[in-house]
Write an enzyme that holds these catalytic residues in place. Structure first.
Site, short mmCIF file in Angstrom:
data_model
loop_
_atom_site.label_atom_id
_atom_site.label_comp_id
_atom_site.label_asym_id
_atom_site.label_seq_id
_atom_site.Cartn_x
_atom_site.Cartn_y
_atom_site.Cartn_z
N ARG A 9 0.82 -1.22 0.00
CA ARG A 9 0.00 0.00 0.00
C ARG A 9 0.86 1.27 0.00
O ARG A 9 0.52 2.28 0.63
CB ARG A 9 -0.98 0.01 1.17
CG ARG A 9 -2.04 -1.07 1.11
CD ARG A 9 -3.01 -0.97 2.28
NE ARG A 9 -2.32 -1.28 3.52
CZ ARG A 9 -2.77 -0.96 4.73
NH1 ARG A 9 -3.91 -0.30 4.85
NH2 ARG A 9 -2.10 -1.28 5.81
N LYS A 24 -20.31 2.60 -7.66
CA LYS A 24 -19.69 1.29 -7.92
C LYS A 24 -19.30 1.14 -9.39
O LYS A 24 -20.03 1.55 -10.28
CB LYS A 24 -20.66 0.17 -7.54
CG LYS A 24 -20.82 -0.02 -6.05
CD LYS A 24 -19.81 -1.00 -5.51
CE LYS A 24 -20.08 -1.26 -4.03
NZ LYS A 24 -19.27 -2.36 -3.51
N GLY A 83 -27.17 0.54 14.43
CA GLY A 83 -26.33 -0.49 15.04
C GLY A 83 -25.07 0.01 15.69
O GLY A 83 -24.91 -0.08 16.90
N GLU A 97 -21.55 -2.10 19.22
CA GLU A 97 -20.52 -2.80 18.44
C GLU A 97 -19.08 -2.37 18.74
O GLU A 97 -18.26 -2.27 17.84
CB GLU A 97 -20.80 -2.67 16.94
CG GLU A 97 -22.19 -3.14 16.54
CD GLU A 97 -22.49 -2.95 15.06
OE1 GLU A 97 -21.55 -2.77 14.26
OE2 GLU A 97 -23.68 -3.01 14.69
N ARG A 157 -8.57 4.34 -0.13
CA ARG A 157 -9.20 3.32 0.73
C ARG A 157 -8.95 1.95 0.13
O ARG A 157 -9.33 1.68 -1.01
CB ARG A 157 -10.69 3.57 0.89
CG ARG A 157 -11.38 2.43 1.64
CD ARG A 157 -12.75 2.79 2.16
NE ARG A 157 -13.48 1.63 2.62
CZ ARG A 157 -13.24 0.96 3.74
NH1 ARG A 157 -12.26 1.34 4.54
NH2 ARG A 157 -13.97 -0.10 4.08
N CYS A 158 -8.33 1.09 0.92
CA CYS A 158 -8.07 -0.28 0.51
C CYS A 158 -8.77 -1.23 1.48
O CYS A 158 -8.94 -0.92 2.66
CB CYS A 158 -6.57 -0.56 0.51
SG CYS A 158 -5.62 0.53 -0.57
N TRP A 175 -18.96 -9.24 -0.44
CA TRP A 175 -17.77 -8.51 -0.04
C TRP A 175 -16.60 -9.45 0.26
O TRP A 175 -15.68 -9.10 0.99
CB TRP A 175 -18.08 -7.61 1.15
CG TRP A 175 -18.99 -6.47 0.76
CD1 TRP A 175 -19.40 -6.15 -0.51
CD2 TRP A 175 -19.60 -5.51 1.62
NE1 TRP A 175 -20.22 -5.05 -0.48
CE2 TRP A 175 -20.37 -4.64 0.81
CE3 TRP A 175 -19.59 -5.31 3.00
CZ2 TRP A 175 -21.11 -3.58 1.34
CZ3 TRP A 175 -20.33 -4.26 3.53
CH2 TRP A 175 -21.07 -3.39 2.71
N HIS A 209 -31.27 -3.72 7.04
CA HIS A 209 -30.86 -2.36 6.67
C HIS A 209 -30.20 -2.39 5.30
O HIS A 209 -29.40 -3.28 5.00
CB HIS A 209 -29.88 -1.78 7.70
CG HIS A 209 -29.35 -0.43 7.30
ND1 HIS A 209 -30.16 0.68 7.23
CD2 HIS A 209 -28.12 -0.02 6.91
CE1 HIS A 209 -29.44 1.72 6.83
NE2 HIS A 209 -28.21 1.32 6.63
N HIS A 214 -23.60 11.01 7.24
CA HIS A 214 -22.40 11.25 6.44
C HIS A 214 -21.87 12.66 6.63
O HIS A 214 -20.81 13.00 6.11
CB HIS A 214 -22.70 11.00 4.96
CG HIS A 214 -23.20 9.61 4.69
ND1 HIS A 214 -22.41 8.49 4.85
CD2 HIS A 214 -24.41 9.15 4.32
CE1 HIS A 214 -23.12 7.41 4.57
NE2 HIS A 214 -24.33 7.78 4.24
#
Length: 769
Positions: free
Chosen positions: A16, A121, A445, A497, A528-529, A574, A654, A707
């Site tokens: 990376r 996407k 959550g 969580e 972002r990886c 995913w 969700h 967001h």
């Protein structure tokens, strides 16, 4: 001879390096020159690696600081007017501003901020691209010579590359128009001269061939879109003395095959992993004598070692029909979507390592296939034998093959996917059991993940703290989160969580059949990886995964606590998924494991259980005629996971996207008691599809945009609730944020949720008056 070629190489670096360099530049730790030096070192390493592995065709311009579609925007000067750009070269800061937006401090007080371009996407992958924006005022000009510069850079290194550029038609179709009366293809006439200029400059630099990616050819196209392809390539074929190689990927061409075969180009690339039938279709249709075919036989989207003997047969079929000089061997798509090098994985056993191939190993496979097709048996036999042993070992491995799991899947029957009673009968029982008011409030959550949480999880993984120390910390975090929610006044609580990082990895690490890498990074977007899990074997749950913490949370309060699980479709989407059985079969195995967890949660007193499926829509095939099959098994798997509970137990799900019109029937078929959806930014517009369909179950449209760091007022959330009630009955609606709160801070979350609860109470009083 057959040609070994590659469509693209991972740009992030084996460790990376690109991520660290770009983020260092953003933070001010690196200068532009230092960033460029780091990028050049990566490119040089990637070209050298591919050349040393024996590739005949090495790509260039597959490198990007952020995204290849954004690179194309810069190349043609498609910079939205809101960005401060003088119309000359698109410099690095303008480029990053298009991707990330500009904050007030970046603009020296001239403006309050500039919104980034939209990201979405990339087809049905887990990569995201920057969406081009087009308006009536859009003009095009050559504004970045990156593609030419990197070709010359590689040539100076002694590597004669094939530059990669997004094709002009796909570039336009991947964008969004800013006016209802504008069709993106209306801009094609203005765009083509810039592409022609690029081709001429490449030819002047000595470039012999360019790869033009037209992935939209695997989608359902209109006659006008096919005509645009004809127009574009008729123009580009005359633009310069350079070969045009058109690459298609992520599926079969199907009804677009005749259009593609008739284009005035030199090479057409076919994805033979997701459209394995199309080689025969192309040969049956007739391949023009002056057209070569590039065979995408090595899977560029998965990590399994190829069955080289089987693929050799495919290559030989093409050679028999076309001759070796008209056949190229390559990956199905760019290798951007797989990790860089298996040799960086110390944690996998020697046997398991033989099962996989990352980008470097896939290039070895490509070269071996091309050489074997040319008769070089001795030079390639070692790799072919390695392939045979790997496939035999997988077929016989006790780690992969679990007869008990296979028997359980075989025993699935319709009764396992049906609740005891319809929702209309379940709902009053659940409202009584949970003591729910009209317009009940809850969250999705997760609660804020603090530095302390991340540090403690990391220390526990490294055995730097004891299990008791770690569990004491998690209990403290859960107790604090429960207390905070009680103070806020939420009607259904969550445990927050604190023990979880990634929502798929957390469960995958507790399931048999999943493998995890240390350096298996792939780019998701920008810097972002992600490290997708590998579903390598039959999936089962050896022991409960969440009951420990949910039981503790439940003991802290008399208010209902909702259990949180990741759904089977999202776990599948995913991950890198095994290729020796259908995706549907693997998903059913995951669903059975989640079903066991759901029942255990119910047994310990959890009466509301949320099974998140944010990736449900992402799994849709690119072609609409293939949707029904996917939706059938995806819905079945959700119901298999969720349908074993009593009527009094409430199942939530969700989904965090805003397009439901085309799958609303499937969402209803999932039969979740409550679905929460992202809705605040769209001002509840997505509820139109639920209203038109007369959606029967309960819905929690998000009223708090998580967001953004801003705290929404009571009044604006009241307005959103009232807007939602134009489409929903009060008895049908929940009030909740758009998404989980993991990325927000408590100083934002606490007042936002307090305002949300107050807004719900205000509307509730009027609704029940």
């Amino acid at each position: 001879m057959a040609t070994a070629s590659n469509l693209g190489y991972p740009r992030i670096g084996a460790h990376r390096e690109l991520k660290r360099a770009v983020e260092g530049y953003w933070k001010g730790d690196l200068t532009k020159d230092e960033l460029r030096d780091s990028a050049q070192a990566l490119r040089e390493s990637h070209w050298a690696t591919q050349q040393e592995l024996g590739l005949d065709v090495v790509p260039s311009n597959d490198f990007s600081y952020y995204d290849q579609v954004l690179d194309a925007c810069a190349m043609v000067g498609a910079v939205p007017e809101r960005f401060p750009w003088d119309g000359t070269e698109v410099d690095l800061d303008t480029y990053f501003a298009m991707a990330r937006g500009l904050q007030e401090k970046d603009l020296e007080g001239e403006e309050s901020g500039v919104q980034a371009m939209e990201m979405t996407k990339w087809f049905d992958t887990n990569y995201h691209y920057i969406v081009p924006e087009f308006s009536h005022d859009t003009t095009f000009s050559l504004s970045s010579t990156k593609v030419i510069d990197e070709y010359e850079e590689a040539k100076a290194q002694g590597v004669d590359t094939r530059p990669v550029v997004i094709g002009p038609v796909s570039f336009l179709l991947l964008g969004k128009t800013q006016a209802d009366d504008l069709d993106a293809l209306d801009l094609l006439d203005d765009l083509l001269p810039v592409y022609a200029e690029v081709l001429q400059e490449l030819a002047d630099a000595g470039c012999e061939a360019v790869q033009l990616d037209e992935p939209n050819l695997v989608l359902d196209l209109s006659d006008a879109e096919r005509a645009a392809l004809d127009q574009a390539y008729e123009a580009l074929a005359d633009a310069a003395d350079i070969e045009l190689h058109v690459a298609t990927y992520f599926g079969g061409l199907e009804d677009n095959l005749p259009t593609a075969l008739d284009l005035p180009i030199d090479v057409l690339h076919l994805d033979l992993t997701r459209g394995e039938e199309q080689l025969d279709e192309a040969l049956d249709h007739g391949v023009p004598d002056d057209l070569a075919l590039s065979l995408g036989v090595i899977d560029g989207r998965n990590v399994w070692r190829a069955d080289l003997d089987a693929l050799l047969g495919t290559v030989e079929t093409a050679i028999d029909a076309l001759g070796t000089d008209r056949v190229l061997v390559g990956p199905s798509c760019s290798l951007l979507h797989v990790p860089v090098d298996l040799d960086t994985e110390p944690g996998l056993s020697d046997e398991m390592k033989t099962w996989f191939a990352f980008a470097t190993q896939k290039i070895e496979e490509i070269v071996a296939l091309a050489e074997r097709a040319d008769g070089h048996e001795d030079a390639t036999e070692a790799l072919f034998e390695k392939s045979r042993r790997a496939h035999a070992a997988r077929a016989e491995s006790d780690w992969i093959n679990d007869a008990a799991v296979q028997d359980r899947v075989a025993g699935i029957d319709a009764s396992m996917t049906e609740r005891d009673s319809p929702h209309s009968s379940r709902s009053p029982l659940q409202r009584e059991a949970l003591d729910l008011p009209t317009l009940p409030t809850t969250t999705i959550g997760s609660f804020p993940q603090t530095d302390d949480m991340r540090r403690m999880r990391a220390q526990y993984k490294k055995d730097e703290i004891s299990k008791d120390e770690y569990e004491d910390f998690i209990e403290e975090q859960i107790a604090d989160t429960i207390a905070a929610q009680e103070e806020i006044g939420l009607d259904v609580l969550v445990h927050g969580e604190p023990e979880r990082g990634d929502m798929v990895e957390h469960f995958g690490r507790q399931l048999d059949g999943f493998l995890f890498t240390e350096n298996g990074w792939v780019q998701s977007y920008g810097t972002r990886c992600v490290r997708p899990p590998i579903i390598a074997g039959d999936v089962s749950r050896p022991e409960p995964m969440t009951t420990r913490w949910l039981s503790y949370a439940n003991d802290q309060t008399d208010t209902p606590v909702k259990g949180m699980l990741t759904g089977p479709v999202t776990m599948l989407q995913w991950s890198f998924v095994r290729d020796d059985q259908s995706r549907a079969e693997t998903c059913r195995q995951i669903a059975l494991a989640i079903r066991d967890e759901v029942l255990d949660l119910e047994d310990v007193g959890i009466q509301a259980i949320q099974i998140d499926e944010p990736a449900f829509r992402e799994g849709l095939p690119l072609r609409e005629h293939q949707w029904d099959d996917y939706l059938d098994w995806a819905v079945e798997c959700f119901r298999l996971a969720s349908s074993g509970v009593r009527d009094e137990t409430q199942i939530h799900t969700h989904m965090c996207y805003s397009e439901f019109n085309d799958i609303i029937e499937a969402i209803a078929d999932m039969d979740a008691d409550v679905i929460s959806v992202e809705a605040s930014r769209s001002k509840m517009e997505l509820l139109d599809s639920f209203d038109a369909f007369d959606y029967p179950n309960e819905i929690g449209p998000g009223v708090y945009d998580i967001h953004s760091p801003r705290v929404p007022s009571v009044e604006e959330m009241e307005e959103l609730i009232r807007t939602a009630l134009d489409a929903l009955e009060p008895s049908q609606m929940w009030v909740n944020p758009d998404c989980g709160l993991k990325t927000r801070r408590w100083v934002e979350v606490q007042p936002s949720l307090e305002n949300m609860v107050q807004a719900a109470e205000n509307v509730r009083e009027r609704a029940t008056a």
